[in-house]
Design an enzyme around this catalytic site. Structure first.
Site, PDB file in Angstrom:
ATOM      1  N   SER A  75       1.093  -1.096  -0.091  1.00  0.00           N
ATOM      2  CA  SER A  75      -0.159  -0.210  -0.039  1.00  0.00           C
ATOM      3  C   SER A  75       0.945   1.249  -0.014  1.00  0.00           C
ATOM      4  O   SER A  75       2.058   1.239   0.612  1.00  0.00           O
ATOM      5  CB  SER A  75      -0.756  -0.079   1.347  1.00  0.00           C
ATOM      6  OG  SER A  75      -0.346  -0.091   2.490  1.00  0.00           O
ATOM      7  N   ASP A  76       0.455   2.353  -0.639  1.00  0.00           N
ATOM      8  CA  ASP A  76       1.007   3.518  -0.597  1.00  0.00           C
ATOM      9  C   ASP A  76       0.235   4.704  -0.767  1.00  0.00           C
ATOM     10  O   ASP A  76      -1.197   4.564  -1.114  1.00  0.00           O
ATOM     11  CB  ASP A  76       2.060   3.479  -1.872  1.00  0.00           C
ATOM     12  CG  ASP A  76       3.053   4.862  -1.743  1.00  0.00           C
ATOM     13  OD1 ASP A  76       3.931   4.743  -0.720  1.00  0.00           O
ATOM     14  OD2 ASP A  76       2.766   6.007  -2.421  1.00  0.00           O
ATOM     15  N   GLN A  77       0.405   5.779  -0.225  1.00  0.00           N
ATOM     16  CA  GLN A  77      -0.398   7.026  -0.103  1.00  0.00           C
ATOM     17  C   GLN A  77       0.178   8.293  -0.861  1.00  0.00           C
ATOM     18  O   GLN A  77       1.353   8.302  -0.472  1.00  0.00           O
ATOM     19  CB  GLN A  77      -0.865   7.251   1.247  1.00  0.00           C
ATOM     20  CG  GLN A  77      -2.179   8.477   1.417  1.00  0.00           C
ATOM     21  CD  GLN A  77      -2.504   8.759   2.687  1.00  0.00           C
ATOM     22  OE1 GLN A  77      -1.901   9.228   3.531  1.00  0.00           O
ATOM     23  NE2 GLN A  77      -3.696   8.157   3.087  1.00  0.00           N
TER      24      GLN A  77
END
Length: 199
Positions: A75-77
């Site tokens: 996951s990454d934001q």
């Protein structure tokens, strides 16, 4: 001959305690592992939403060899203010400057997800978003908040799981978990496609 479990074990490719707490809501057994990935290498030609997806995939991919019979969650934001990419501030001065720019504005946060099944060699990806509308923040409020939470490693210079919520006027989007970096509604969809039963 060994009997394999019907579903590979789950790896959360993140050391974040906040993402782990979110994943625990799904009542799944999993372990955490730190991805081998340098977030400083950002392709400026990509849109923020595409960067979030690519980084999520690369984080999961970095753990493929270490976990050859697993479901790996990456996951990454990212965040965009008026179309411009916001980065993790890294220090107090940059955090103050970033929040001052966000004051009275709307910022869209993109959380990319990647789910790699290393048993079947399949990859699924998606992205979810939330738009945050910031209150008009005084310099005093910004400096006081930064001093209290020191959000130097947080995109947008706030911690929504803490006092950061006090900076907002409203939030728009389908999944509040997206702001913390792990959109559970989308993740459940991906896991169900792998045959997991939730609930």
């Amino acid at each position: 001959m060994t009997n394999k479990s019907p579903h590979p074990s789950i790896i959360l490719g993140s050391t974040s305690p906040y993402r782990a707490a979110l994943l625990q809501k799904l009542n799944l057994n999993f372990q955490q592992a730190a991805p081998y990935f340098d977030e400083q290498i950002t392709p400026t030609s990509l849109a923020p939403r595409d960067i979030a997806i690519n980084f999520a995939k690369e984080k999961a991919e970095s753990l493929r060899e270490q976990f050859p019979d697993h479901l790996i969650i990456g996951s990454d934001q990212t965040a965009a203010l008026n179309g411009l990419l916001l980065r993790k501030p890294g220090d107090k001065a940059t955090a103050i400057k970033q929040l001052a720019a966000c004051s009275g504005e709307s910022v869209t946060f993109y959380s990319g997800l990647a789910l790699i099944n290393t048993r079947l060699n399949t990859t699924r990806t998606c992205v979810d978003w939330q738009t945050v509308y910031f209150r008009d923040l005084s310099r005093e409020e910004i400096e006081r908040y930064i001093e209290l939470e020191k959000p130097y490693d947080c995109v947008g210079s706030f911690k929504v799981e803490g006092l950061g919520i006090s900076l907002f006027e409203k939030i728009e989007g389908k999944d509040p978990n997206t702001l913390i970096g792990l959109p559970l509604i989308e993740l459940i969809t991906l896991l169900k496609k792998e045959g997991l039963r939730i609930p």
